[in-house]
Write a protein that holds these residues in place. Structure first.
Motif, PDB file in Angstrom:
ATOM      1  N   VAL A 288     -34.034 -26.261 -25.670  1.00 33.37           N
ATOM      2  CA  VAL A 288     -34.597 -25.552 -27.143  1.00 33.37           C
ATOM      3  C   VAL A 288     -35.586 -26.600 -27.793  1.00 33.37           C
ATOM      4  O   VAL A 288     -35.014 -27.752 -27.886  1.00 33.37           O
ATOM      5  N   ILE A 289     -36.641 -26.145 -27.925  1.00 32.95           N
ATOM      6  CA  ILE A 289     -37.676 -26.958 -28.354  1.00 32.95           C
ATOM      7  C   ILE A 289     -37.845 -26.731 -29.747  1.00 32.95           C
ATOM      8  O   ILE A 289     -37.934 -25.451 -30.380  1.00 32.95           O
ATOM      9  N   VAL A 290     -37.859 -27.787 -30.682  1.00 35.12           N
ATOM     10  CA  VAL A 290     -37.749 -27.825 -32.018  1.00 35.12           C
ATOM     11  C   VAL A 290     -38.889 -28.447 -32.538  1.00 35.12           C
ATOM     12  O   VAL A 290     -39.402 -29.107 -31.772  1.00 35.12           O
ATOM     13  N   ASP A 291     -39.007 -28.253 -33.920  1.00 35.61           N
ATOM     14  CA  ASP A 291     -40.035 -29.120 -34.552  1.00 35.61           C
ATOM     15  C   ASP A 291     -39.944 -30.388 -35.080  1.00 35.61           C
ATOM     16  O   ASP A 291     -40.854 -31.054 -35.547  1.00 35.61           O
ATOM     17  N   GLY A 292     -38.461 -30.965 -35.006  1.00 39.96           N
ATOM     18  CA  GLY A 292     -38.298 -32.317 -35.184  1.00 39.96           C
ATOM     19  C   GLY A 292     -38.182 -32.907 -33.845  1.00 39.96           C
ATOM     20  O   GLY A 292     -38.217 -32.338 -32.579  1.00 39.96           O
ATOM     21  N   ALA A 293     -38.461 -34.475 -33.922  1.00 42.43           N
ATOM     22  CA  ALA A 293     -38.597 -34.877 -32.489  1.00 42.43           C
ATOM     23  C   ALA A 293     -38.089 -36.543 -32.807  1.00 42.43           C
ATOM     24  O   ALA A 293     -37.992 -36.866 -33.835  1.00 42.43           O
ATOM     25  N   MET A 294     -38.316 -37.188 -31.717  1.00 42.00           N
ATOM     26  CA  MET A 294     -37.862 -38.866 -31.665  1.00 42.00           C
ATOM     27  C   MET A 294     -38.480 -39.395 -32.640  1.00 42.00           C
ATOM     28  O   MET A 294     -37.991 -40.445 -33.352  1.00 42.00           O
ATOM     29  N   ASN A 295     -39.711 -39.100 -33.397  1.00 45.69           N
ATOM     30  CA  ASN A 295     -40.503 -39.695 -34.115  1.00 45.69           C
ATOM     31  C   ASN A 295     -39.823 -39.837 -35.368  1.00 45.69           C
ATOM     32  O   ASN A 295     -39.773 -40.597 -36.450  1.00 45.69           O
ATOM     33  N   ASP A 296     -39.101 -38.593 -35.673  1.00 42.16           N
ATOM     34  CA  ASP A 296     -38.321 -38.383 -37.083  1.00 42.16           C
ATOM     35  C   ASP A 296     -37.176 -38.970 -36.931  1.00 42.16           C
ATOM     36  O   ASP A 296     -36.519 -39.456 -37.971  1.00 42.16           O
ATOM     37  N   LEU A 297     -36.417 -38.917 -35.695  1.00 44.21           N
ATOM     38  CA  LEU A 297     -34.814 -39.368 -35.629  1.00 44.21           C
ATOM     39  C   LEU A 297     -34.792 -39.852 -34.329  1.00 44.21           C
ATOM     40  O   LEU A 297     -34.882 -39.335 -33.236  1.00 44.21           O
ATOM     41  N   VAL A 323     -31.731 -30.284 -26.622  1.00 42.26           N
ATOM     42  CA  VAL A 323     -32.712 -29.879 -27.690  1.00 42.26           C
ATOM     43  C   VAL A 323     -33.716 -31.008 -27.773  1.00 42.26           C
ATOM     44  O   VAL A 323     -33.264 -32.362 -28.046  1.00 42.26           O
ATOM     45  N   VAL A 324     -34.744 -30.675 -27.708  1.00 43.65           N
ATOM     46  CA  VAL A 324     -35.929 -31.599 -27.410  1.00 43.65           C
ATOM     47  C   VAL A 324     -37.185 -31.270 -28.429  1.00 43.65           C
ATOM     48  O   VAL A 324     -37.089 -30.007 -29.030  1.00 43.65           O
ATOM     49  N   GLY A 325     -37.639 -32.247 -28.687  1.00 40.71           N
ATOM     50  CA  GLY A 325     -38.879 -32.125 -29.707  1.00 40.71           C
ATOM     51  C   GLY A 325     -40.274 -31.977 -28.843  1.00 40.71           C
ATOM     52  O   GLY A 325     -40.607 -32.313 -27.715  1.00 40.71           O
ATOM     53  N   PRO A 326     -41.301 -32.014 -29.662  1.00 38.11           N
ATOM     54  CA  PRO A 326     -42.724 -31.872 -28.996  1.00 38.11           C
ATOM     55  C   PRO A 326     -43.254 -33.155 -28.610  1.00 38.11           C
ATOM     56  O   PRO A 326     -44.674 -32.976 -28.034  1.00 38.11           O
ATOM     57  N   VAL A 327     -42.751 -34.193 -28.768  1.00 38.10           N
ATOM     58  CA  VAL A 327     -43.436 -35.547 -28.289  1.00 38.10           C
ATOM     59  C   VAL A 327     -43.313 -35.840 -26.947  1.00 38.10           C
ATOM     60  O   VAL A 327     -42.653 -35.453 -26.245  1.00 38.10           O
ATOM     61  N   CYS A 328     -44.599 -36.423 -26.484  1.00 37.03           N
ATOM     62  CA  CYS A 328     -44.841 -36.629 -25.123  1.00 37.03           C
ATOM     63  C   CYS A 328     -44.193 -37.502 -24.295  1.00 37.03           C
ATOM     64  O   CYS A 328     -44.679 -38.736 -23.960  1.00 37.03           O
ATOM     65  N   GLU A 329     -42.903 -37.501 -24.538  1.00 36.94           N
ATOM     66  CA  GLU A 329     -41.840 -38.652 -23.672  1.00 36.94           C
ATOM     67  C   GLU A 329     -40.765 -37.948 -23.297  1.00 36.94           C
ATOM     68  O   GLU A 329     -40.011 -36.996 -23.795  1.00 36.94           O
ATOM     69  N   SER A 330     -40.215 -38.033 -21.985  1.00 34.53           N
ATOM     70  CA  SER A 330     -38.925 -37.534 -21.275  1.00 34.53           C
ATOM     71  C   SER A 330     -37.875 -37.919 -22.286  1.00 34.53           C
ATOM     72  O   SER A 330     -37.017 -37.177 -22.411  1.00 34.53           O
TER      73      SER A 330
END
Ligand code: LLP
Length: 407
Positions: A288-297, A323-330
């Motif tokens: 599930v790709i969401v608009d939040g990511a590892m940079n936020d949390l 649940v994954v974000g759009p950042v380019c990191e696995s």
């Protein structure tokens, strides 16, 4: 907390941090009351959530602040924390930070090495001031928590051992510019066991007694932070039990107890609201790709931390998904193997218990703007930090077209 997440998400956009300020009041009150009948100071660890409104909210109830940079000291002062309730800790304080702390006449500068003590002494002398200090003792206790957030072992960089601490107290006592009035330890974060706390308290209380015996009057007994919270199904320590072990270990010592809770105050008060962008399958794996990511949390990616994830008003047959974000990191995920119903574009997810070390560890990685922060207090919803814009991010940068000596 009664709130309509969808309305809030529509008003402020996503991803979004949402804090329940009434819950923070309950937490502060519970800890303060656990020390009823004792002299106590609850110094909120600003690093957990540095938003000025969060600090101000705690300050209004009487909280002090535990700060680890002059930036945090400034935040505490700006948010209305009284200067005589501010402690400045940290293993590496710069000269300008020491000067500003001394000029602001805060309660204590917490020292973490002999070299730092001499530096503070020199600066205090230049300013013709007496620095009130505490010394961070490393009691060499295993706190039984995640190795990244364990700090009370000799292999960690924090504090000084007992022998060095004694030597430093004697030195400070003799110095015209140092006034040793506090003792400090902090063995780690997310503590869920009482024994290591009791043991560390006992060791530091014994040291305090032996210092008293040679005329060094310790007034502030600072037990650090670390009280754990429930993220999943952990058994945690109650504030009552916590205060009891501390009071018991220090029996006979007339001191003001100082606690530096960060996570306990705010973790469970925070929710991260993120919007579903897409669903995707890769073989049998559901994402599930969401608009939040590892940079936020970053807690899930950095520590493998678990945060409960729930849908908002969505039902259906559940299956496992990452649940994954759009950042380019696995490593960019908010949750792995989460049971979720089928989701569509614009559905909302709530990530729980993110009030501590959530926004305060957020970054702009991938040129993503930091989320907005919103607080709810007695049913009132308020924006306490605007969503960052692209312009906010590039404001300090300069485009150099030609690399010349003039630029
Ligand atoms: N006092 C000292 C000296 C500390 O080093 C810390 C946290 C605290 C108080 C507050 O600890 P708390 O009550 O929040 O456990 N980023 C990590 C946590 C790092 C904690 C660092 N020190 C995380 O997200 O779990």
């Amino acid at each position: 907390m009664s709130m309509d997440i969808r309305t809030i998400a529509e008003e402020f956009g996503t991803p979004l941090y949402l804090y329940d300020f009434d819950f923070i009041v309950e937490r502060y009150t519970s800890l303060k009351e656990a020390f009823a009948g004792q002299k106590s100071l609850i110094n909120y660890a600003v690093k957990a959530n540095s938003n000025l409104s969060v600090i101000a909210h705690l300050a209004r109830m009487g909280a002090g602040a535990d700060c680890v940079s002059i930036g945090e000291v400034r935040r505490a002062l700006d948010a209305g924390v009284e200067k005589y309730k501010i402690i400045f800790s940290g293993v590496g304080k710069r000269d300008d930070e020491i000067i500003e702390a001394l000029e602001n006449d805060i309660l204590l500068i917490n020292l973490e090495s002999e070299a730092e003590m001499k530096r503070v002494e020199k600066i205090a002398k230049e300013l013709a001031k007496e620095a009130r200090i505490s010394i961070r003792v490393n009691p060499n206790i295993d706190p039984q928590t995640h190795p990244y957030i364990s700090t009370g072992l000799h292999e960690n960089k924090f504090g000084v051992d007992i022998d060095m601490a004694k030597w430093m107290y004697v030195y400070a006592k003799k110095s015209e510019f140092l006034n040793p009035v506090g003792i400090h330890f902090h063995i780690g974060s997310q503590l869920t066991k009482l024994e290591p706390i009791a043991e560390a308290c006992g060791i530091v209380a014994d040291l305090t007694r032996s210092l008293r015996a040679i005329g060094i009057e310790i007034k502030f007994f600072d037990v650090g932070g670390g009280l754990g919270v429930v993220y999943d199904d952990e058994a945690t320590i109650s504030t009552q039990e916590y205060a009891e072990v501390i009071i018991k270990a220090t029996k006979g010592l007339d001191v003001t107890f100082v606690c530096e809770p960060g996570r306990y105050m705010v973790a469970n008060a925070g929710f991260f609201i993120t919007k579903v962008l897409y669903e995707k399958k890769s073989g049998n794996k559901r994402f599930v790709i969401v608009d939040g990511a590892m940079n936020d949390l970053i807690r899930p990616s950095l520590y493998g931390a678990y945060h409960k994830i729930e849908t908002v008003e969505k039902e259906g047959e559940e299956s496992l998904a990452d649940v994954v974000g759009p950042v380019c990191e696995s490593g960019d995920f908010l949750g792995k193997n989460v049971m979720l119903p089928p989701l569509e574009h614009n559905d909302l997810l709530i990530v729980h218990s993110v009030g501590a070390y959530g926004f305060s560890m957020a970054s702009n990685y991938n040129t993503r703007s930091k989320p907005a922060e919103v607080a709810i207090e007695k049913e009132k919803v308020r924006l306490i930090r605007k969503r960052e814009s692209y312009e906010d991010q590039v404001r300090l940068e300069k485009v150099c077209m030609e690399w010349s000596d003039e630029s």
